[in-house]
Design a protein around this motif. Structure first.
Motif, PDB file in Angstrom:
ATOM      1  N   GLU A 143       0.815  -1.220   0.000  1.00  0.00           N
ATOM      2  CA  GLU A 143       0.000   0.000   0.000  1.00  0.00           C
ATOM      3  C   GLU A 143       0.850   1.271   0.000  1.00  0.00           C
ATOM      4  O   GLU A 143       0.375   2.339  -0.385  1.00  0.00           O
ATOM      5  N   ARG A 144       2.102   1.142   0.419  1.00  0.00           N
ATOM      6  CA  ARG A 144       2.957   2.329   0.447  1.00  0.00           C
ATOM      7  C   ARG A 144       3.221   2.857  -0.956  1.00  0.00           C
ATOM      8  O   ARG A 144       3.403   4.064  -1.166  1.00  0.00           O
ATOM      9  N   ILE A 145       3.217   1.946  -1.921  1.00  0.00           N
ATOM     10  CA  ILE A 145       3.524   2.359  -3.297  1.00  0.00           C
ATOM     11  C   ILE A 145       2.450   3.318  -3.835  1.00  0.00           C
ATOM     12  O   ILE A 145       2.738   4.182  -4.658  1.00  0.00           O
TER      13      ILE A 145
ATOM     14  N   GLU B 234       5.838   1.983 -14.151  1.00  0.00           N
ATOM     15  CA  GLU B 234       6.793   0.917 -14.510  1.00  0.00           C
ATOM     16  C   GLU B 234       6.242  -0.461 -14.124  1.00  0.00           C
ATOM     17  O   GLU B 234       6.336  -1.427 -14.896  1.00  0.00           O
ATOM     18  N   LEU B 235       5.641  -0.537 -12.938  1.00  0.00           N
ATOM     19  CA  LEU B 235       5.089  -1.824 -12.478  1.00  0.00           C
ATOM     20  C   LEU B 235       3.924  -2.266 -13.365  1.00  0.00           C
ATOM     21  O   LEU B 235       3.794  -3.453 -13.697  1.00  0.00           O
ATOM     22  N   LYS B 236       3.087  -1.306 -13.770  1.00  0.00           N
ATOM     23  CA  LYS B 236       1.965  -1.635 -14.662  1.00  0.00           C
ATOM     24  C   LYS B 236       2.492  -2.178 -15.984  1.00  0.00           C
ATOM     25  O   LYS B 236       1.942  -3.126 -16.556  1.00  0.00           O
ATOM     26  N   GLY B 237       3.570  -1.561 -16.443  1.00  0.00           N
ATOM     27  CA  GLY B 237       4.189  -2.014 -17.702  1.00  0.00           C
ATOM     28  C   GLY B 237       4.637  -3.470 -17.590  1.00  0.00           C
ATOM     29  O   GLY B 237       4.415  -4.279 -18.499  1.00  0.00           O
ATOM     30  N   ARG B 238       5.232  -3.828 -16.451  1.00  0.00           N
ATOM     31  CA  ARG B 238       5.687  -5.211 -16.257  1.00  0.00           C
ATOM     32  C   ARG B 238       4.496  -6.169 -16.208  1.00  0.00           C
ATOM     33  O   ARG B 238       4.553  -7.281 -16.738  1.00  0.00           O
ATOM     34  N   TYR B 239       3.458  -5.714 -15.556  1.00  0.00           N
ATOM     35  CA  TYR B 239       2.259  -6.558 -15.457  1.00  0.00           C
ATOM     36  C   TYR B 239       1.722  -6.863 -16.857  1.00  0.00           C
ATOM     37  O   TYR B 239       1.448  -8.022 -17.199  1.00  0.00           O
TER      38      TYR B 239
ATOM     39  N   THR C 236       1.465  -4.370  -7.838  1.00  0.00           N
ATOM     40  CA  THR C 236       2.464  -3.953  -6.834  1.00  0.00           C
ATOM     41  C   THR C 236       3.419  -5.097  -6.492  1.00  0.00           C
ATOM     42  O   THR C 236       4.549  -4.869  -6.048  1.00  0.00           O
ATOM     43  N   ASP C 237       2.955  -6.322  -6.717  1.00  0.00           N
ATOM     44  CA  ASP C 237       3.841  -7.480  -6.478  1.00  0.00           C
ATOM     45  C   ASP C 237       5.054  -7.466  -7.401  1.00  0.00           C
ATOM     46  O   ASP C 237       6.000  -8.219  -7.175  1.00  0.00           O
ATOM     47  N   PHE C 238       4.999  -6.645  -8.446  1.00  0.00           N
ATOM     48  CA  PHE C 238       6.148  -6.586  -9.355  1.00  0.00           C
ATOM     49  C   PHE C 238       7.289  -5.720  -8.824  1.00  0.00           C
ATOM     50  O   PHE C 238       8.349  -5.658  -9.445  1.00  0.00           O
TER      51      PHE C 238
END
Lengths: 337, 472
Positions: A57-59, A72-77, A305-307
């Protein structure tokens, strides 16, 4: 007390300690691949000591889903979803993404609030069938469908509710049929990551014991999958929402669905803390060999966020260190401050 | 700091070395033990030693007060007063819930206002203190004049958490004597520690989750699984508690104090009376010395004797906790004595079952089986959170599913207990389980090594559970 006595006592203790603690002899010679794996594990351990996990949740704590990090994380997903779509398509199976999170009755976690709409739009963009169950889950009473207040995962009633939501999806794909078959010699011994033939009680450290049974193929089910297949194979790839900790096998959603679909083989490879990159590697390594006709992937915003690299390093089924990108490194340093 | 942790291992080794180095000065040894015990107790919660030292001061003072009273009435008054003060904390902390919970309106007040931390081991050191002042009153022992010695005796870390409840007449004099261990004593101590660790870490820690599972999911399980689940709980409880007691005994012997042996292989008993002479013997002895004998013991009519047995067992149930389930557990165990008393078959066995034989005689086997099952079935009360759950549990056991195929996970967990039972059966006539005096030293070393190896191999770190009897 004589010297002999002292020597004997030391012998008694050291014999036990030596025989007890050195029961894993090291092989004389290890291959280059094994050496590389060992080196990766060592590096991963070092990194996990260096970089602790941070709460998901901090992200998103500033309620901005457009930060460079989250982008960036969405891109990886998206990249991994695309990869999974491609892998599934190569088998001729049909592919459905189902958004399931434990947000019953209350405001969703930030990761789901911002992540779930992104998953829906990404699936639409990639032409993947997506069923978002989060709105209907939100309408449920958490004290009924989940183990609140002790834990947010499904209760028996919650699993039954989930099964009722998944049933129409399976029914609507009753004609799905894959185009690929594998020889027995090609097939790995397991399709899932649970210990084969596991039969034990776990409690997740929460004093909520539950009975886990796995078949010989490492899936959370009580019978083995036989080949050549005579029924439609429905493969479930998922995390804890499908694995359902704190429920015995007989009460989890996939088992309940088995009774509703006697003409289909429902294969449950879900495992705790799994996310989309785990599904990709699991599917490529093992799960595709069970010849699924329909692949149902459980996901939610938490998978984005797990990424974050610390999450992957701590949780991924692939024990390979992920180095932080410049953005992640910068975020991590800021977070520590 | 649990006995089966590295923390305790390090702590104990340090204490042992310093303690042995000071072997010439008994008072210095006492101070070392007192500081070590205080630290050991403090590790559970910083506030606990405060309560403990208050209790110690009260017990010490009353020992002296009772002793100086020449008049019998005054002695009795002082004893009564002392017991009341010492028992007040225990009664309040453990039993106020049961008492006030039944008074409408006070239950909420009790829960919100009076709730305080329960000092771990409170039942044990309260009973030790009461036993001490009673012994002084009866002139069985001289009161301890040195506060440090008395404080060391009560707070002694090997027995403070879960006993054995010390008998002042037996244990206190040992604190006054100097001690140099012999080789046999050290070997026995190590044997007890290793076997205690085996029982806790290989048996109890491996089966605890399945036991918890059976009791929390009893509504979903068939009768046979529940029956075997209760059996598993019985074995778990034994492995856990006797494992703890053996580590305590072994550790204490290394410090020169021979504690009361708390368990003498109770599962090979041939009637309930023998079982209770072998299970938690220090608590039994306490009840015997301070309640049973003063109330007449066997020197009363049969009816009164039966009533006394039922009272003692119900009271011992209450000692375990403020819940009617414990009272039922105790009462039922007492009830088992009735047919034996009425038929005059309450045999007082002096030797273990089938001495000198590898297998038991058919008669002994049947008696052991009957006793084990009688005692085991009462564990449903012992473990259930309330009477209704216990009743429900019994109705599930004794249903038509009693002869269904039991859950595989329960039967496999029972197998974990088998090596313990088999080894204890073979060694039932020895002083301690790993005793093998007749064997060569190399073979003895190998036996120790094998047991330690099995502890390292079979122990599941994630199940490193607290000792069950800590809650009492």
């Amino acid at each position: 007390m004589s010297v002999k006595s002292l020597v004997t006592i030391v012998c008694l203790l050291s014999a036990g300690i030596i025989s007890g603690c050195s029961n894993e002899p090291k092989p004389a010679k290890i291959s280059r691949e094994e050496a590389a794996i060992e080196a990766d594990k060592k590096k991963l351990d070092d990194m996990n000591h260096q970089y602790a996990r941070i709460p998901d949740e901090r992200i998103l704590e500033d309620h901005n889903p457009n930060t460079p990090l989250y982008t960036e994380l969405k891109g990886r997903y998206k990249e991994h979803l695309k990869k999974l779509q491609k892998d599934v398509a190569a088998t001729g199976a049909q592919f459905v993404v189902v958004i399931i999170n434990n947000g019953a009755g209350h405001n969703p976690a930030l990761s789901n609030l911002y992540g779930n709409p992104y998953i829906v739009s990404t699936c639409k963009e990639l032409g993947i069938e997506c069923v978002d169950l989060s709105p209907v889950i939100a309408q449920q009473d958490p004290y009924v469908v989940s183990q609140t207040p002790r834990d947010g995962h499904w209760s028996k009633k919650g699993a039954a509710f989930l099964a009722s939501q998944l049933a129409p999806i399976i029914r609507s794909h009753s004609n799905a049929k894959s185009t690929v078959t594998y020889k027995d010699s090609e097939r790995p011994e397991t399709f899932g990551d649970l210990p084969p033939n596991d039969d034990e009680v776990l409690d997740g450290g929460k004093d909520m014991p539950y009975h886990v049974q796995a078949n010989a193929q490492g899936c959370r089910m009580t019978h083995d999958i036989k080949f050549p297949k005579t029924k439609q194979h429905v493969l479930f790839l998922g995390g804890s929402q499908l694995y359902s900790p704190y429920l015995d096998n007989e009460f989890i959603a996939v088992t309940l669905l088995e009774k509703q679909f006697p003409n289909a083989e429902l294969i449950n490879t879900a495992a705790i803390a799994s996310t989309i990159d785990d599904y990709v590697s699991l599917f490529e390594e093992k799960a595709k060999y069970c010849e699924p006709d329909l692949v149902i992937v459980q996901t939610n915003g938490g998978d984005i966020t797990d990424f974050f690299f610390t999450n992957r390093n701590h949780l991924s089924r692939i024990l390979k260190p992920r180095m932080p990108s410049a953005i992640e490194d910068n975020y991590y340093s800021t977070y520590l401050k | 700091m649990l006995f089966n942790t590295t923390d305790f291992g390090i702590f104990f080794c340090i204490v042992l070395v310093i303690y042995w180095l000071a072997w010439k000065w008994r008072i210095v040894q006492h101070i070392i033990l007192l500081v070590a015990s205080g630290y050991f107790y403090y590790r559970f919660h910083y506030s606990l030693p405060i309560y403990l030292y208050c209790m110690i001061s009260v017990g010490f003072a009353f020992g002296l007060i009772i002793d100086v009273q020449a008049d019998a009435t005054k002695r009795k008054t002082a004893l009564t007063f002392g017991i009341c003060i010492l028992g007040l904390g225990l009664t309040y902390i453990k039993y106020s819930g049961l008492i006030l919970g039944n008074i409408h309106g006070l239950d909420q007040w009790q829960a919100s206002v009076l709730h305080i931390l329960t000092p771990i081991g409170i039942s044990y050191f309260t009973f030790s203190s009461i036993g001490y002042i009673t012994d002084v009153y009866r002139r069985t022992i001289e009161p301890e004049k040195n506060f440090i010695t008395y404080a060391t005796y009560i707070s002694y870390f090997p027995h403070i958490l879960s006993g054995p409840i010390p008998s002042a007449a037996k244990i206190l004099p040992q604190f006054r004597k100097n001690f140099v261990p012999t080789f046999e004593q050290i070997e026995q101590s190590l044997g007890e520690i290793v076997w205690g660790l085996f029982k806790k870490m290989v048996v109890a820690d491996n089966v605890v989750l399945t036991v918890n599972y059976v009791f929390s999911h009893y509504q979903d399980l068939n009768g046979s699984s529940l029956f075997l689940g209760v059996t598993l709980f019985s074995l778990y409880l034994y492995a856990d508690f006797s494992g703890y007691s053996e580590i305590a005994m072994g550790a204490s012997r290394l410090l020169g104090i021979e504690l009361t042996k708390n368990f003498r292989m109770p599962f090979f008993s041939r009637n309930p009376s023998e079982f209770w002479r072998r299970w938690h013997t220090s608590l039994r002895k306490w009840f015997l010395d301070y309640i049973y004998m003063p109330m007449g013991g066997k020197k009363v009519s049969t009816l009164k004797y039966i009533m006394l047995i039922l009272f003692i067992f119900s009271f011992s149930g209450l000692w375990h906790g403020a819940n009617y389930t414990f009272v039922c557990w105790g009462f039922l165990n007492g009830l088992y004595f009735v047919p034996y008393i009425l038929t005059g078959k309450l045999t007082r066995y002096k030797e273990p079952a089938s001495p000198g034989r590898i297998l038991p005689t058919a008669s002994d086997f049947l008696k052991i089986l009957l006793t084990f099952n009688l005692v085991t079935i009462t564990r449903v009360f012992f473990r259930s959170p309330n009477i209704y759950v216990a009743g429900d549990f019994f109705s599930k056991i004794f249903s038509k599913t009693l002869f269904d195929v039991p859950l595989h996970v329960v039967t496999t967990n029972l197998l974990y207990c088998m090596p313990m039972l088999i080894i204890e059966w073979i060694q039932r006539e020895k002083d301690y389980v790993l005793e093998a005096k007749k064997l060569n030293i190399i073979i003895r070393i190998l036996i120790f090594g094998l047991v330690i190896a099995s502890i390292c191999y079979f122990h599941k770190t994630r199940n490193n559970s607290e000792y069950y009897y800590f809650k009492f």
